[in-house]
Design an enzyme around this catalytic site. Structure first.
Site, short mmCIF file in Angstrom:
data_model
loop_
_atom_site.label_atom_id
_atom_site.label_comp_id
_atom_site.label_asym_id
_atom_site.label_seq_id
_atom_site.Cartn_x
_atom_site.Cartn_y
_atom_site.Cartn_z
N TYR A 107 1.27 -1.11 -0.36
CA TYR A 107 0.45 -0.05 0.13
C TYR A 107 0.77 1.47 -0.17
O TYR A 107 1.49 1.10 0.72
CB TYR A 107 -0.84 0.19 1.31
N GLU A 195 -3.36 7.40 -3.96
CA GLU A 195 -3.32 6.25 -3.13
C GLU A 195 -3.34 4.87 -4.36
O GLU A 195 -3.84 5.10 -5.54
CB GLU A 195 -4.87 5.79 -2.94
#
Ligand code: GDP
Ligand code: MN
Length: 382
Positions: A107, A195
């Site tokens: 992530y 993101e």
């Protein structure tokens, strides 16, 4: 303003971030052609501006092009519902991308830390799943690095951060290079959020942005010209999209009493009065200051685009705005748009007398106060 995954990936790719190849379409036959280009081994991904598409059934892997085309046909026009978005969103396009083999999912994200007046890069080995869940159950698994936009990032800080996040050694230098590019995208494109989840490591050891969400700061759209059109399209409601094109502050609501006023405070008061009188506002619309007749007409037209609207309350307090201008706009709207629903107007302030005189003799019902206006319009729409 959120960009679709395909737009986000396109932006990242232009800055040298590795992303899987893919093309966007809404046509199943075209989806088949695209899938064939990648040997049939593809992932078809619904392009909706919401998280959790995978769990919602909007991301599927295929081994042959026909199956990818069939899924495209099935999902276009369908409403996807996720935990993050219970109301759901209708799928208009899919991204048909080459399917990559994924060994691990990490992530990465970049946000603005307003308190620190710096960017913050977040890195985690626990990618793929919901990052909110990781933050709640295992906050130590998210490593944060601050970036001063004026100074940039040093390799040393990044090396330390990826090591602390337990990213395996072979992936570290690729991740550092990706983060630097993402910071550049963030600044160049006036992003307010980036993101990458998952940031995927293939079994061959290549790091790719398998999913990407970029959001652009709407206040920077004047210089992010390529996204100005997206701003219109990305509004979920077609009337709100039209309002954005006209530069009118409009929010669609669920009731049936159209509200038009000047000044956000006055519009909100009008909404409260309508509710107090037992009605439900159909919108929030702020005409803005110094409104000319043409603009008022445009506002009435906008409110009338909502088929639920059974009556309109117009509440104007003239300061810079002249009430006679507003009255002329209301009359023009009535004539040209053939309005056949009740309208109550309360106009007060600069040139109010002239304004009321213009409206007298028309079908528009006058009101002395906001309360009276609200009571009248609610009664008339019953
Ligand atoms: P999201 O659910 O909206 O965040 O959509 P993602 O693009 O993140 O996809 C959800 C999940 O699908 C990912 O976490 C991956 O596990 C899987 N996925 C997406 N693309 C691929 C791919 O090319 N290959 C493989 N093996 N899995 C993929
Ligand atoms: Mn994702």
């Amino acid at each position: 303003m959120k960009l679709h995954e395909y737009q986000s990936k396109d932006l990242l790719a232009r800055h040298g971030v590795p992303v899987p190849r893919g093309e966007v379409t809404r046509d199943p036959a075209e989806a088949k052609v695209i899938a064939e280009k990648f040997g049939g081994k593809v992932v078809v991904k619904a392009q909706v501006l919401m998280g959790g598409r995978g769990k919602a059934g909007g991301v599927k892997l295929f081994d042959d092009a026909q199956a990818a085309a069939d899924f495209t046909k099935e999902i276009i026009g369908k409403r996807l519902v996720s935990i993050q978005n219970p109301a759901g969103m209708v799928v208009d396009k899919v991204l048909v991308a080459e399917q990559i083999d994924i060994a691990e999912e990490y992530y990465l994200s970049i946000l603005m830390d307003r308190a620190a007046a710096k960017l913050v890069v977040m890195i985690s080995k626990e990618g793929g799943m919901d990052i909110e869940e990781v933050a709640a159950t295992n906050p130590g698994a998210i490593v944060k690095v601050h970036v001063d936009p004026a100074w940039g990032l040093s390799d040393y800080e990044l090396r330390e951060a990826v090591a602390k996040a337990n990213i395996p050694a072979p992936a570290r230098s690729q991740m550092i290079s990706m983060i630097k590019k993402l910071v550049k995208v963030y600044l160049d494109a006036d992003a307010d959020m980036i993101e990458i989840n998952p940031c995927a490591l293939t079994p061959e050891g290549k790091l790719l942005a398998a999913d990407a969400k970029v959001s652009i700061d709407e206040n920077a759209l004047y210089r992010q010209l390529e996204y100005q059109e997206t701003a219109d399209d990305s509004a979920e409601d077609p009337i709100e999209a039209e309002a954005a094109r006209r530069g009118i502050a409009y929010v669609k609501l669920d009731g049936d009493v159209g509200i038009i006023g000047n000044g956000a405070g006055l519009v909100m008061c009008s909404m409260d009065e309508v509710k107090a009188a037992g009605g439900q506002p159909a919108d929030f619309l702020d005409v803005g200051g110094g409104a000319q007749a043409e603009r008022v007409k445009s506002c009435v037209e906008l409110v009338m685009m909502d088929p639920n609207v059974k009556g309109i309350l117009i509440n104007i307090f003239g300061g810079i705005t002249r009430c006679d201008e507003v009255a002329n706009g209301i009359l023009q709207a009535f004539d040209e748009l053939n309005i056949d629903i009740p309208v109550v107007a309360r106009i007060e302030g600069t040139a109010a007398e002239e304004g009321r005189a213009i409206l007298s003799g028309s079908k528009i019902m006058p009101a002395q106060s906001m309360q009276e206006a609200a009571t009248k319009i609610v009664a008339a729409t019953r």
